[in-house]
Design a protein around this motif. Structure first.
Motif, short mmCIF file in Angstrom:
data_model
loop_
_atom_site.label_atom_id
_atom_site.label_comp_id
_atom_site.label_asym_id
_atom_site.label_seq_id
_atom_site.Cartn_x
_atom_site.Cartn_y
_atom_site.Cartn_z
N LEU A 180 0.82 -1.20 0.00
CA LEU A 180 0.00 0.00 0.00
C LEU A 180 0.86 1.26 0.00
N LEU A 181 1.97 1.22 0.71
CA LEU A 181 2.87 2.37 0.67
C LEU A 181 3.45 2.56 -0.73
N TYR A 182 3.72 1.46 -1.41
CA TYR A 182 4.23 1.54 -2.78
C TYR A 182 3.17 2.10 -3.72
N LEU A 183 1.93 1.71 -3.52
CA LEU A 183 0.84 2.16 -4.39
C LEU A 183 0.19 3.44 -3.87
N ASN A 184 0.87 4.19 -3.08
CA ASN A 184 0.29 5.34 -2.40
C ASN A 184 -0.20 6.43 -3.34
N GLU A 185 0.30 6.50 -4.55
CA GLU A 185 -0.07 7.56 -5.47
C GLU A 185 -1.45 7.35 -6.10
N ALA A 186 -1.93 6.13 -6.11
CA ALA A 186 -3.21 5.82 -6.74
C ALA A 186 -4.35 6.17 -5.80
N PRO A 187 -5.58 6.36 -6.35
CA PRO A 187 -6.73 6.57 -5.47
C PRO A 187 -6.94 5.38 -4.54
N GLU A 188 -7.68 5.59 -3.46
CA GLU A 188 -7.75 4.56 -2.42
C GLU A 188 -8.31 3.24 -2.90
N ALA A 189 -9.44 3.25 -3.59
CA ALA A 189 -10.02 1.98 -4.06
C ALA A 189 -9.09 1.29 -5.05
N ALA A 190 -8.39 2.06 -5.83
CA ALA A 190 -7.45 1.49 -6.80
C ALA A 190 -6.23 0.89 -6.11
N ARG A 191 -5.98 1.25 -4.87
CA ARG A 191 -4.87 0.66 -4.12
C ARG A 191 -5.28 -0.61 -3.41
N LEU A 192 -6.47 -0.63 -2.85
CA LEU A 192 -6.88 -1.75 -2.02
C LEU A 192 -7.12 -3.03 -2.82
N VAL A 193 -7.71 -2.90 -3.98
CA VAL A 193 -8.03 -4.10 -4.78
C VAL A 193 -6.76 -4.81 -5.26
N PRO A 194 -5.80 -4.11 -5.89
CA PRO A 194 -4.58 -4.83 -6.28
C PRO A 194 -3.78 -5.36 -5.10
N ALA A 195 -3.79 -4.63 -4.00
CA ALA A 195 -3.06 -5.10 -2.82
C ALA A 195 -3.68 -6.40 -2.31
N ASP A 196 -4.99 -6.47 -2.28
CA ASP A 196 -5.66 -7.69 -1.82
C ASP A 196 -5.40 -8.84 -2.79
N TYR A 197 -5.50 -8.56 -4.07
CA TYR A 197 -5.25 -9.60 -5.08
C TYR A 197 -3.82 -10.14 -4.98
N ASN A 198 -2.85 -9.25 -4.89
CA ASN A 198 -1.45 -9.67 -4.80
C ASN A 198 -1.18 -10.42 -3.50
N HIS A 199 -1.83 -10.00 -2.44
CA HIS A 199 -1.66 -10.69 -1.16
C HIS A 199 -2.18 -12.12 -1.25
N ARG A 200 -3.33 -12.31 -1.87
CA ARG A 200 -3.90 -13.66 -1.99
C ARG A 200 -3.03 -14.54 -2.89
N CYS A 201 -2.48 -13.95 -3.95
CA CYS A 201 -1.57 -14.71 -4.82
C CYS A 201 -0.32 -15.12 -4.07
N PHE A 202 0.21 -14.21 -3.25
CA PHE A 202 1.40 -14.53 -2.47
C PHE A 202 1.11 -15.64 -1.47
N ALA A 203 -0.05 -15.60 -0.83
CA ALA A 203 -0.42 -16.64 0.13
C ALA A 203 -0.51 -17.99 -0.57
N PHE A 204 -1.09 -18.01 -1.77
CA PHE A 204 -1.20 -19.25 -2.53
C PHE A 204 0.17 -19.78 -2.93
N LEU A 205 1.02 -18.89 -3.45
CA LEU A 205 2.35 -19.32 -3.87
C LEU A 205 3.20 -19.78 -2.69
N ASP A 206 2.99 -19.19 -1.54
CA ASP A 206 3.70 -19.63 -0.34
C ASP A 206 3.30 -21.06 0.02
N GLU A 207 2.03 -21.38 -0.10
CA GLU A 207 1.59 -22.74 0.19
C GLU A 207 2.08 -23.72 -0.87
N VAL A 208 2.15 -23.30 -2.12
CA VAL A 208 2.72 -24.17 -3.16
C VAL A 208 4.18 -24.45 -2.85
#
Length: 90
Positions: free
Chosen positions: A12-40
């Motif tokens: 979120l700090l990295y995506l700080n320049e984007a509007p708020e909703a535009a920051r939260l959705v990619p952050a959540d998506y990337n977080h879920r992908c990272f959690a999945f890849l960690d389990e793999v």
């Protein structure tokens, strides 16, 4: 779960320049992908196993962190708006 919240905060700090909703959705998506890849990754480690339940737990922790962050920001925004409107009425 805490490490995923820290990763979300960094993103979120990295995506700080984007509007708020535009920051939260990619952050959540990337977080879920990272959690999945960690389990793999854990599935290939001897003595560990990758479970979908862990992905769900990590995803819940990240979503909870984003929700609390969003609520905190809207609370502060609402307080500033009320302060501004009360100063106009005086």
């Amino acid at each position: 779960m805490l490490q995923y919240a820290e990763l979300l905060l960094l993103q979120l700090l990295y995506l700080n320049e984007a509007p708020e909703a535009a920051r939260l959705v990619p952050a959540d998506y990337n977080h879920r992908c990272f959690a999945f890849l960690d389990e793999v990754h854990q599935a290939f480690i001897i003595g560990r196993d990758g479970r979908i339940v862990d992905v769900l737990i990590d995803s819940f922790g990240g979503a909870l962190f984003l929700f609390l962050l969003y609520k905190n920001k809207t609370k502060h925004r609402r307080a500033k708006r009320n302060e501004y409107s009360s100063s106009i009425k005086k």
